[in-house]
Design a protein around this motif. Structure first.
Motif, PDB file in Angstrom:
ATOM      1  N   UNK A 117     -34.457 -34.339  50.115  1.00 44.72           N
ATOM      2  CA  UNK A 117     -33.385 -35.028  50.846  1.00 44.72           C
ATOM      3  C   UNK A 117     -32.703 -34.080  51.828  1.00 44.72           C
ATOM      4  N   UNK A 118     -32.200 -34.682  52.912  1.00 46.76           N
ATOM      5  CA  UNK A 118     -31.527 -33.902  53.946  1.00 46.76           C
ATOM      6  C   UNK A 118     -30.011 -34.007  53.747  1.00 46.76           C
ATOM      7  N   UNK A 119     -29.301 -33.298  54.593  1.00 48.42           N
ATOM      8  CA  UNK A 119     -27.848 -33.282  54.439  1.00 48.42           C
ATOM      9  C   UNK A 119     -27.233 -34.676  54.636  1.00 48.42           C
ATOM     10  N   UNK A 120     -27.824 -35.518  55.491  1.00 46.02           N
ATOM     11  CA  UNK A 120     -27.228 -36.847  55.686  1.00 46.02           C
ATOM     12  C   UNK A 120     -27.413 -37.705  54.435  1.00 46.02           C
ATOM     13  N   UNK A 121     -28.527 -37.535  53.726  1.00 45.83           N
ATOM     14  CA  UNK A 121     -28.671 -38.252  52.456  1.00 45.83           C
ATOM     15  C   UNK A 121     -27.553 -37.825  51.500  1.00 45.83           C
ATOM     16  N   UNK A 122     -27.302 -36.524  51.477  1.00 36.51           N
ATOM     17  CA  UNK A 122     -26.287 -36.007  50.548  1.00 36.51           C
ATOM     18  C   UNK A 122     -24.889 -36.470  50.983  1.00 36.51           C
ATOM     19  N   UNK A 123     -24.653 -36.547  52.290  1.00 33.11           N
ATOM     20  CA  UNK A 123     -23.358 -37.053  52.762  1.00 33.11           C
ATOM     21  C   UNK A 123     -23.155 -38.507  52.320  1.00 33.11           C
ATOM     22  N   UNK A 124     -24.227 -39.274  52.340  1.00 33.97           N
ATOM     23  CA  UNK A 124     -24.157 -40.664  51.869  1.00 33.97           C
ATOM     24  C   UNK A 124     -23.796 -40.693  50.375  1.00 33.97           C
ATOM     25  N   UNK A 125     -24.449 -39.820  49.605  1.00 33.22           N
ATOM     26  CA  UNK A 125     -24.170 -39.764  48.161  1.00 33.22           C
ATOM     27  C   UNK A 125     -22.686 -39.458  47.937  1.00 33.22           C
ATOM     28  N   UNK A 126     -22.164 -38.505  48.712  1.00 32.97           N
ATOM     29  CA  UNK A 126     -20.751 -38.125  48.567  1.00 32.97           C
ATOM     30  C   UNK A 126     -19.859 -39.351  48.814  1.00 32.97           C
ATOM     31  N   UNK A 127     -20.174 -40.110  49.853  1.00 32.78           N
ATOM     32  CA  UNK A 127     -19.371 -41.288  50.198  1.00 32.78           C
ATOM     33  C   UNK A 127     -19.383 -42.317  49.060  1.00 32.78           C
ATOM     34  N   UNK A 128     -20.574 -42.573  48.512  1.00 32.32           N
ATOM     35  CA  UNK A 128     -20.692 -43.581  47.447  1.00 32.32           C
ATOM     36  C   UNK A 128     -19.960 -43.112  46.185  1.00 32.32           C
ATOM     37  N   UNK A 129     -20.177 -41.842  45.809  1.00 34.22           N
ATOM     38  CA  UNK A 129     -19.541 -41.362  44.568  1.00 34.22           C
ATOM     39  C   UNK A 129     -18.020 -41.433  44.707  1.00 34.22           C
ATOM     40  N   UNK A 130     -17.516 -41.054  45.864  1.00 31.83           N
ATOM     41  CA  UNK A 130     -16.058 -41.107  46.054  1.00 31.83           C
ATOM     42  C   UNK A 130     -15.559 -42.531  45.895  1.00 31.83           C
ATOM     43  N   UNK A 131     -16.267 -43.483  46.478  1.00 37.45           N
ATOM     44  CA  UNK A 131     -15.839 -44.896  46.425  1.00 37.45           C
ATOM     45  C   UNK A 131     -15.798 -45.363  44.973  1.00 37.45           C
ATOM     46  N   UNK A 132     -16.856 -45.058  44.236  1.00 39.95           N
ATOM     47  CA  UNK A 132     -16.935 -45.496  42.833  1.00 39.95           C
ATOM     48  C   UNK A 132     -15.857 -44.781  42.008  1.00 39.95           C
TER      49      UNK A 132
END
Ligand SMILES: Cc1ncc(COP(=O)(O)O)c(C=O)c1O
Length: 459
Positions: free
Chosen positions: A414-429
């Motif tokens: 995975x690239x950094x944008x995939x990880x940025x997406x993960x960060x966004x989802x985890x924060x929301x949850x």
């Protein structure tokens, strides 16, 4: 200090695999069909798969080339000798016994040394290691240092073994009942935390005092070596292969899953110096894995492992690897998501027990969080808590020491944008964590239940 802050992926992409986007409604349906067990999902229905870093890495162009060179001779193939040379370059044990993956090495090892009345201490046994020890009727004990039991406590080597506890354990169980001591590097179940050379030396000294062999569960040896280089006094100028060899020199043997720090998709081995144990191990290997020069693997797999072992000790790779995991962890901690700290090597571990305080351990807060990450963002994570460790061999149920959700990062995928997406989802949850339901198990096997159990949400 590096001149630039951004740690880029030290590779470029040559071949891509599409990821299918899905909706929350679709994922809710797939969850119901899977009995709310993320292991039961179709991988195509997962957007970002952080279930495990095991066997999920991307092979390099050189590894694919090595696959082409694979020699499929039944016995004594060129691939076997290349594999042996590569393994021995880092781990110069006398006997190397290839296996199809790590747990096969464990099954053989404990088939030789385990049995009723025996006791095997470790810093923290991984679940398959524990299961393989217990399957023989032996006891598996976790003796990690106190700091390693508390998610938020910072310690540079939180995977270290409690040496006083080890000494007391050997005396209590009787030295004749402790066939070996195991140290897991890095300590996966304890948060991907490293073990220092100083600690390994102290464990070795105890082993020497009692005449008990020391084995490494070395799945993430390169990540452990990187942490030693970064954090242990006197090693900042040391080459990674030399640190690995020093770790190996303190042990009498090892189990290994090549699906981790050999960056292969399958494979493993058992290695040791003891001739008698090796002979017994080879006899068991022939029963279940195959001839001792291929051990459940194709020649091409042996070649991919041989090449992967050369790549995994590369400092540019390790710097990126550890920094990118840290990047995810730092962002989550910065957003107030409780995580095991410091951030481990291959994964970020969210402390679901703290994030979902309204759920008692046996309502499985980790499972609840993992299900929510999938439902909201298609992210597949892994519960490491009371689902994984709560069921005991006698059928009794007790909370695990920690209720974690592991976001394991596949190597080079995975690239950094995939990880940025993960960060966004985890924060929301995480912001809505206290609304998440508990889960109950409606179906489960007697062992390793997390792989196949089915759940339902509590009302
Ligand atoms: C520390 C540790 N030991 C052993 C294993 C078992 O290896 P395998 O999955 O190849 O059987 C794993 C796998 O995740 C692990 O992390």
């Amino acid at each position: 200090m590096e001149r630039w802050r951004t740690i880029i992926e030290p590779f470029r992409i040559k071949s891509v695999e599409p990821i299918r986007l899905s909706t929350v409604e679709e994922r809710e349906r797939w969850l119901r069909e899977a009995g709310y067990n993320l292991f039961n999902l179709h991988a195509d229905d997962v957007l970002i798969d952080l279930l495990t870093d095991s066997g999920t890495g991307a092979m390099s162009a050189e590894q694919w080339a090595a696959i082409q060179r694979g020699d499929e001779s039944y016995a004594g193939s060129r691939s076997w000798y290349r594999f042996l040379e590569s393994v021995r370059d880092l781990f110069p044990f006398k006997h190397v016994i290839p296996t199809h993956q790590g747990r096969a090495a464990e099954k053989i090892l404990f088939g030789v040394v385990g049995g009723p009345g025996k006791a095997v201490p470790s810093n923290t046994h991984f679940d398959t290691t524990r299961a393989n020890v217990e399957f023989t009727g032996a006891e598996a004990a976790d003796l990690v240092i106190e700091e390693g039991r508390h998610p938020s406590v910072i310690h540079p080597f939180k995977g270290n073994m409690d040496t006083d506890a080890l000494d007391a354990f050997i005396q209590d169980r009787g030295v004749e009942n402790v066939p070996l001591v195991m140290v897991t590097v890095t300590n996966n179940s304890g948060g991907g935390q490293p073990v220092s050379l100083e600690n390994l030396r102290a464990v070795r000294a105890i082993c020497d005092r009692y005449g008990v062999p020391l084995f490494l569960d070395a799945c993430r040896f390169a990540e452990n070596a990187w942490f030693i280089k970064q954090r242990e006094t006197g090693y900042d100028d040391a080459a990674i292969p030399d640190i690995v060899r020093e770790m190996a020199s303190l042990a009498d043997g090892m189990t290994m899953s090549a699906k981790k720090d050999a960056i292969a998709n399958i494979g493993g081995w058992l290695a040791m110096n003891d001739d008698t144990w090796a002979e017994q191990a080879r006899a068991l290997e022939i029963l279940t894995e195959g001839f001792p020069t291929y051990g459940g693997l194709a020649g091409r797999d042996l070649d991919a492992i041989a090449q992967g072992l050369r790549e995994v000790v590369d400092e540019d790779y390790l710097r990126y690897r550890i920094r990118s995991t840290e990047y995810l962890g730092e962002a989550l901690v910065g957003a107030g998501v409780p995580c095991v700290q410091p951030i481990g090597g291959h994964a970020v571990y969210i402390d679901a027990g703290e994030l979902l305080p309204h759920l008692p351990p046996l309502s499985f807060p980790g499972q609840s969080l993992a299900v929510a990450l999938y439902r909201e963002g298609g992210i597949r994570a892994c519960e490491i808590g009371s689902v994984m460790f709560g069921l005991h061999p006698d059928g009794s149920e007790a909370p695990a020491e920690m209720e974690l959700v592991r976001l394991a990062i596949p190597r080079r995928v995975y690239t950094q944008s995939h990880i940025d997406y993960v960060i966004e989802v985890v924060r929301w949850v995480a912001e809505r964590a206290t609304e998440l339901p508990g889960y109950r198990i409606v179906e489960q096997p007697a062992q390793l239940r997390h792989f196949t159990a089915r759940f339902e949400p509590m009302a």
